[in-house]
Design a protein around this motif. Structure first.
Motif, PDB file in Angstrom:
ATOM      1  N   SER A 118     -32.786  30.653 -41.933  1.00  0.00           N
ATOM      2  CA  SER A 118     -33.006  31.697 -40.929  1.00  0.00           C
ATOM      3  C   SER A 118     -31.948  31.566 -39.839  1.00  0.00           C
ATOM      4  N   LEU A 119     -30.964  32.467 -39.865  1.00  0.00           N
ATOM      5  CA  LEU A 119     -29.911  32.468 -38.850  1.00  0.00           C
ATOM      6  C   LEU A 119     -30.250  33.483 -37.770  1.00  0.00           C
ATOM      7  N   GLY A 157     -34.786  31.232 -53.262  1.00  0.00           N
ATOM      8  CA  GLY A 157     -34.497  31.062 -51.846  1.00  0.00           C
ATOM      9  C   GLY A 157     -34.685  32.339 -51.041  1.00  0.00           C
ATOM     10  N   LYS A 158     -34.679  32.183 -49.717  1.00  0.00           N
ATOM     11  CA  LYS A 158     -34.764  33.320 -48.797  1.00  0.00           C
ATOM     12  C   LYS A 158     -33.743  33.126 -47.688  1.00  0.00           C
ATOM     13  N   PHE A 159     -33.195  34.253 -47.216  1.00  0.00           N
ATOM     14  CA  PHE A 159     -32.189  34.217 -46.161  1.00  0.00           C
ATOM     15  C   PHE A 159     -32.457  35.354 -45.184  1.00  0.00           C
ATOM     16  N   SER A 160     -32.278  35.079 -43.900  1.00  0.00           N
ATOM     17  CA  SER A 160     -32.380  36.140 -42.899  1.00  0.00           C
ATOM     18  C   SER A 160     -31.327  35.913 -41.822  1.00  0.00           C
ATOM     19  N   TYR A 161     -30.866  37.032 -41.239  1.00  0.00           N
ATOM     20  CA  TYR A 161     -29.873  36.978 -40.156  1.00  0.00           C
ATOM     21  C   TYR A 161     -30.280  38.012 -39.115  1.00  0.00           C
ATOM     22  N   GLU A 167     -30.140  43.345 -38.588  1.00  0.00           N
ATOM     23  CA  GLU A 167     -31.110  42.524 -39.313  1.00  0.00           C
ATOM     24  C   GLU A 167     -30.741  42.524 -40.804  1.00  0.00           C
ATOM     25  N   VAL A 168     -30.647  41.338 -41.383  1.00  0.00           N
ATOM     26  CA  VAL A 168     -30.353  41.193 -42.808  1.00  0.00           C
ATOM     27  C   VAL A 168     -31.419  40.300 -43.429  1.00  0.00           C
ATOM     28  N   GLN A 198     -31.942  43.726 -47.973  1.00  0.00           N
ATOM     29  CA  GLN A 198     -32.223  44.766 -46.987  1.00  0.00           C
ATOM     30  C   GLN A 198     -31.328  44.551 -45.774  1.00  0.00           C
ATOM     31  N   VAL A 199     -30.624  45.615 -45.349  1.00  0.00           N
ATOM     32  CA  VAL A 199     -29.773  45.569 -44.166  1.00  0.00           C
ATOM     33  C   VAL A 199     -30.210  46.675 -43.221  1.00  0.00           C
ATOM     34  N   ILE A 200     -30.590  46.278 -42.010  1.00  0.00           N
ATOM     35  CA  ILE A 200     -31.091  47.219 -41.008  1.00  0.00           C
ATOM     36  C   ILE A 200     -30.200  47.137 -39.776  1.00  0.00           C
ATOM     37  N   TYR A 201     -29.785  48.302 -39.266  1.00  0.00           N
ATOM     38  CA  TYR A 201     -29.007  48.342 -38.030  1.00  0.00           C
ATOM     39  C   TYR A 201     -29.622  49.373 -37.103  1.00  0.00           C
TER      40      TYR A 201
END
Length: 345
Positions: A118-119, A157-161, A167-168, A198-201
């Motif tokens: 989680s970044l 795995g899971k990743f978030s930014y 938001e990614v 998923q990419v949210i802006y």
């Protein structure tokens, strides 16, 4: 002959026994060394279950160590996520002979089960800034830990930014790679699959539930923070594309130079880029026509700048019919170019 066989057999039994039981005698020392070494260099805190597993047979002649419930936290508690990194179980393979001879920890392989990375960045901090500028004098000699990996695996795995309006989220990540790994960098043949991207802006979902696969070479220059993709195939919702370029971390900036292209594609694969069409039935769509797709993402990303981007899609004499609809879409001729030379999002 009997007088020779018996002593040799005894020696072999003693050697095998030592390989089996000596690692258990060093268990507490291994746990202490890892925690002291890590926490001496980190601003945050690394912790894991002290009941680690040791197995001499799984990766013989190397020693396999299983670490459960590993958690890495930043020292500041202002972030949304409690942990920068959380891993359900980690399997490490250590060069056993080097450990016996010199008490050095040389890692040969790494497997991560259910890792969550989680970044997150705020106006003043980012949670991945966790290394101290100077190593604590109480830590062990850094040369005792050497990264010389031959195999890496990531399972589910899971990743978030998260950074401002960006938001990614990436989930169901599986990765396997082999190659040459060292502290200076990696050169590896890799295979990666993410079932949901998923990419949210600014609360707008630009990518929603995309499935992405990567096949090919990845080069990581850890000295200069350059991540290169010299020869890769990228599969986006079934659309096969050629990917090349690199990403560079330059102090406060991230420099992108990425290009992807697909030509002579099945029209179905172009249609899958429309999220509503990408369903379990998309392969049943009847289609024909020529299509092509290219995209690029080049430039500097920071708080004030966004990379220039371009997306071109073309369809000539297209036709498709969705299985549940009575009418078809015919004589489609489409040319789309979505771009921004100055990177305005």
């Amino acid at each position: 002959m009997r007088n020779i066989i018996l002593p040799v057999a005894i020696i072999l039994v003693l050697l095998v026994s030592s390989f089996i039981f000596i690692p258990y005698l060093f268990k507490d020392k291994i746990i202490s060394a890892i925690k002291v070494e890590a926490n001496g260099q980190l601003k945050g805190q690394l912790d894991f279950d002290d009941d680690i597993g040791i197995n001499i047979f799984k990766t013989f002649p190397n020693l396999n160590i299983t670490v459960n419930d590993l958690v890495l936290r930043h020292e500041d508690s202002c972030f949304t996520s409690d942990a920068l990194l959380a891993i359900k179980s980690t399997n490490l393979s250590i060069d056993l002979m080097e450990f016996y001879r010199n008490q050095n920890y040389i890692f040969r392989s790494l497997e991560l089960n259910n890792p969550i990375l989680s970044l997150e960045a705020t106006d003043t901090l980012n949670n991945w800034d966790i290394f101290r500028e100077k190593q604590d004098s109480s830590t062990t000699d850094a040369s005792s830990f050497v990264l010389s990996l031959e195999d890496i695996r990531v399972i589910d795995g899971k990743f978030s930014y998260l950074e401002g309006p960006t938001e990614v989220f990436v989930s169901n990540i599986d990765h396997s790679s082999t190659g040459v790994y060292s502290e200076a960098g990696f050169n590896m043949e890799a295979k990666t699959k993410a079932k949901r991207v998923q990419v949210i802006y600014d609360d707008i979902a630009y990518l929603d539930n995309w499935e992405i696969q990567q096949l090919g070479q990845i080069d990581l220059n850890l000295t200069d923070d350059i991540y290169s993709f010299p020869s890769n195939e990228l599969i986006i919702n079934g659309l096969h594309t050629d990917l090349n370029g690199d990403i560079t971390l330059d102090e406060e900036d991230i420099l992108f130079d990425l290009k992807a292209a697909a030509s002579n594609s099945n029209l179905n694969e172009i249609l899958t880029l429309i999220p509503a069409i990408y369903t379990s039935e998309y392969e049943d769509i009847i289609s024909r026509g020529n299509s092509s797709f290219t995209t690029s993402f080049i430039g500097k990303y920071n708080e004030l700048s966004f990379p220039a981007y371009s997306l071109r899609a073309k369809i000539d004499n297209g036709y498709f019919k969705y299985p549940d609809l009575p009418l078809a879409m015919e004589d489609m001729n489409v040319s789309i170019n979505i771009f921004s030379k100055d990177g305005t999002a």
